[in-house]
Write a protein that holds these residues in place. Structure first.
Motif, PDB file in Angstrom:
ATOM      1  N   LEU A 197      74.209  -2.167-114.443  1.00  0.00           N
ATOM      2  CA  LEU A 197      75.656  -2.910-115.586  1.00  0.00           C
ATOM      3  C   LEU A 197      75.428  -2.713-117.034  1.00  0.00           C
ATOM      4  O   LEU A 197      75.882  -2.354-117.763  1.00  0.00           O
ATOM      5  CB  LEU A 197      75.991  -4.217-115.454  1.00  0.00           C
ATOM      6  CG  LEU A 197      76.488  -4.600-113.925  1.00  0.00           C
ATOM      7  CD1 LEU A 197      76.442  -6.172-113.982  1.00  0.00           C
ATOM      8  CD2 LEU A 197      77.841  -3.196-113.335  1.00  0.00           C
ATOM      9  N   LEU A 248      83.629  -0.210-116.682  1.00  0.00           N
ATOM     10  CA  LEU A 248      84.067  -0.851-115.805  1.00  0.00           C
ATOM     11  C   LEU A 248      82.687  -1.449-114.884  1.00  0.00           C
ATOM     12  O   LEU A 248      82.724  -0.470-114.431  1.00  0.00           O
ATOM     13  CB  LEU A 248      85.028  -0.250-114.786  1.00  0.00           C
ATOM     14  CG  LEU A 248      85.959  -0.919-113.753  1.00  0.00           C
ATOM     15  CD1 LEU A 248      86.330  -2.208-113.713  1.00  0.00           C
ATOM     16  CD2 LEU A 248      86.810  -0.353-113.399  1.00  0.00           C
ATOM     17  N   PRO A 249      82.670  -2.359-114.943  1.00  0.00           N
ATOM     18  CA  PRO A 249      80.939  -3.117-113.678  1.00  0.00           C
ATOM     19  C   PRO A 249      82.031  -3.317-112.883  1.00  0.00           C
ATOM     20  O   PRO A 249      83.032  -4.222-112.673  1.00  0.00           O
ATOM     21  CB  PRO A 249      80.193  -4.375-114.807  1.00  0.00           C
ATOM     22  CG  PRO A 249      81.736  -4.798-115.550  1.00  0.00           C
ATOM     23  CD  PRO A 249      82.879  -4.130-115.782  1.00  0.00           C
ATOM     24  N   SER A 250      80.336  -3.153-111.471  1.00  0.00           N
ATOM     25  CA  SER A 250      81.209  -4.032-110.685  1.00  0.00           C
ATOM     26  C   SER A 250      79.964  -3.718-109.894  1.00  0.00           C
ATOM     27  O   SER A 250      79.181  -3.669-109.742  1.00  0.00           O
ATOM     28  CB  SER A 250      81.764  -2.997-109.487  1.00  0.00           C
ATOM     29  OG  SER A 250      82.407  -3.102-108.028  1.00  0.00           O
ATOM     30  N   TYR A 251      80.072  -5.181-108.713  1.00  0.00           N
ATOM     31  CA  TYR A 251      78.956  -5.856-108.360  1.00  0.00           C
ATOM     32  C   TYR A 251      79.055  -6.802-107.641  1.00  0.00           C
ATOM     33  O   TYR A 251      80.359  -7.509-107.033  1.00  0.00           O
ATOM     34  CB  TYR A 251      77.731  -7.041-108.988  1.00  0.00           C
ATOM     35  CG  TYR A 251      78.616  -7.891-109.656  1.00  0.00           C
ATOM     36  CD1 TYR A 251      78.583  -9.291-109.572  1.00  0.00           C
ATOM     37  CD2 TYR A 251      78.559  -6.990-111.261  1.00  0.00           C
ATOM     38  CE1 TYR A 251      78.927  -9.975-110.945  1.00  0.00           C
ATOM     39  CE2 TYR A 251      79.448  -8.164-112.112  1.00  0.00           C
ATOM     40  CZ  TYR A 251      79.546  -9.971-112.036  1.00  0.00           C
ATOM     41  OH  TYR A 251      79.975 -10.561-112.925  1.00  0.00           O
ATOM     42  N   GLY A 252      78.836  -6.674-106.147  1.00  0.00           N
ATOM     43  CA  GLY A 252      79.005  -7.651-105.012  1.00  0.00           C
ATOM     44  C   GLY A 252      78.523  -9.004-105.335  1.00  0.00           C
ATOM     45  O   GLY A 252      77.962  -9.630-106.556  1.00  0.00           O
ATOM     46  N   ALA A 276      75.788  -2.273-106.721  1.00  0.00           N
ATOM     47  CA  ALA A 276      76.078  -3.298-108.713  1.00  0.00           C
ATOM     48  C   ALA A 276      76.421  -1.593-108.662  1.00  0.00           C
ATOM     49  O   ALA A 276      75.635  -0.712-108.354  1.00  0.00           O
ATOM     50  CB  ALA A 276      75.121  -3.817-109.164  1.00  0.00           C
ATOM     51  N   ASN A 277      77.330  -1.838-109.284  1.00  0.00           N
ATOM     52  CA  ASN A 277      77.490  -0.084-109.755  1.00  0.00           C
ATOM     53  C   ASN A 277      78.444  -0.602-111.423  1.00  0.00           C
ATOM     54  O   ASN A 277      79.188  -1.318-111.213  1.00  0.00           O
ATOM     55  CB  ASN A 277      78.763   0.898-108.657  1.00  0.00           C
ATOM     56  CG  ASN A 277      79.752   0.860-108.638  1.00  0.00           C
ATOM     57  OD1 ASN A 277      81.014   0.718-109.270  1.00  0.00           O
ATOM     58  ND2 ASN A 277      80.395   0.023-107.579  1.00  0.00           N
ATOM     59  N   SER A 278      78.442   0.962-112.318  1.00  0.00           N
ATOM     60  CA  SER A 278      79.439   0.685-113.074  1.00  0.00           C
ATOM     61  C   SER A 278      80.073   1.901-113.974  1.00  0.00           C
ATOM     62  O   SER A 278      79.382   2.898-113.492  1.00  0.00           O
ATOM     63  CB  SER A 278      78.301   0.139-114.265  1.00  0.00           C
ATOM     64  OG  SER A 278      79.208   0.636-115.637  1.00  0.00           O
ATOM     65  N   SER A 279      80.972   2.095-113.779  1.00  0.00           N
ATOM     66  CA  SER A 279      81.481   3.352-114.212  1.00  0.00           C
ATOM     67  C   SER A 279      82.201   3.139-116.149  1.00  0.00           C
ATOM     68  O   SER A 279      82.445   2.085-116.107  1.00  0.00           O
ATOM     69  CB  SER A 279      82.902   2.739-114.216  1.00  0.00           C
ATOM     70  OG  SER A 279      83.478   3.118-112.507  1.00  0.00           O
ATOM     71  N   VAL A 294      89.243   3.034-114.274  1.00  0.00           N
ATOM     72  CA  VAL A 294      89.243   2.551-112.719  1.00  0.00           C
ATOM     73  C   VAL A 294      88.166   4.163-112.541  1.00  0.00           C
ATOM     74  O   VAL A 294      89.548   5.349-113.082  1.00  0.00           O
ATOM     75  CB  VAL A 294      89.783   2.472-111.954  1.00  0.00           C
ATOM     76  CG1 VAL A 294      89.864   2.482-110.603  1.00  0.00           C
ATOM     77  CG2 VAL A 294      90.273   0.703-112.216  1.00  0.00           C
TER      78      VAL A 294
END
Length: 177
Positions: free
Chosen positions: A16, A36-40, A48-51, A63
């Motif tokens: 992130l 756009l951060p994304s994590y469980g 975790a991933n980040s776009s 997105v």
């Protein structure tokens, strides 16, 4: 030019933060950006991933359903995101952790033993920056000067003492063949 980047790995690997650094550097480059951060729910140890989108024109959506640049720091991330990379795109992977090659022949891939290199530098947290360095060298995603400036803006005050080593890690990634 539009850079659509996905960064992915385990929580705690700095995914992130690396995405935020790229977005901030893109903004300093005068580009339109989204992050756009994304994590469980697990965060540490979970996925975790980040776009990140860095573009000469306004960004329609943060997105991403495909990307042209991918950084992966673990095997599950390569398995999940490899097929989202557009033809002619690039994958930069941490070969210290990712134990397989890219299966596709229509993209460039770079294997960088980032975790091993970071460990040799004395801090495994530099692995994400080493991979960013390789991506920036290969794709000119952002300027090096502005990524260095972004470190001062994005890193919390208590970690700013690490910035000289972060810059060294960035250059180490850029120099990796």
């Amino acid at each position: 030019m539009v850079h659509e980047i996905i960064l992915a790995g385990f929580g705690g690997q700095g995914i992130l933060m690396a995405g935020k650094l790229l977005a901030y550097a893109g903004m300093l480059d005068g580009k339109h950006v989204s992050w756009l951060p994304s994590y469980g729910p697990e965060m540490r140890g979970g996925t975790a991933n980040s776009s990140v989108v860095i573009s000469d024109r306004p960004v329609d959506s943060p997105v991403l359903y495909s990307c042209n640049e991918l950084i992966v720091m673990n095997r599950p991330s390569l398995d999940k995101f490899e097929n989202l990379v557009e033809e002619g795109g690039v994958i930069v992977m941490d070969s210290s952790i990712v134990d397989r090659d890219v299966k596709r022949g229509d993209i460039e891939s770079f294997k960088v033993p980032a975790t091993k290199m970071a460990s040799e530098m004395g801090n495994m947290a530099f692995a994400n920056i080493i991979l960013l360095g390789k991506l920036i060298k290969e794709r000119k995603t952002v300027t090096v000067d502005n990524l260095e400036k972004a470190l001062y803006e994005v890193l919390p005050e208590k970690k700013r003492n690490l910035i000289p080593m972060e810059i060294k890690a960035l250059k180490t990634g850029m120099e990796y063949i």
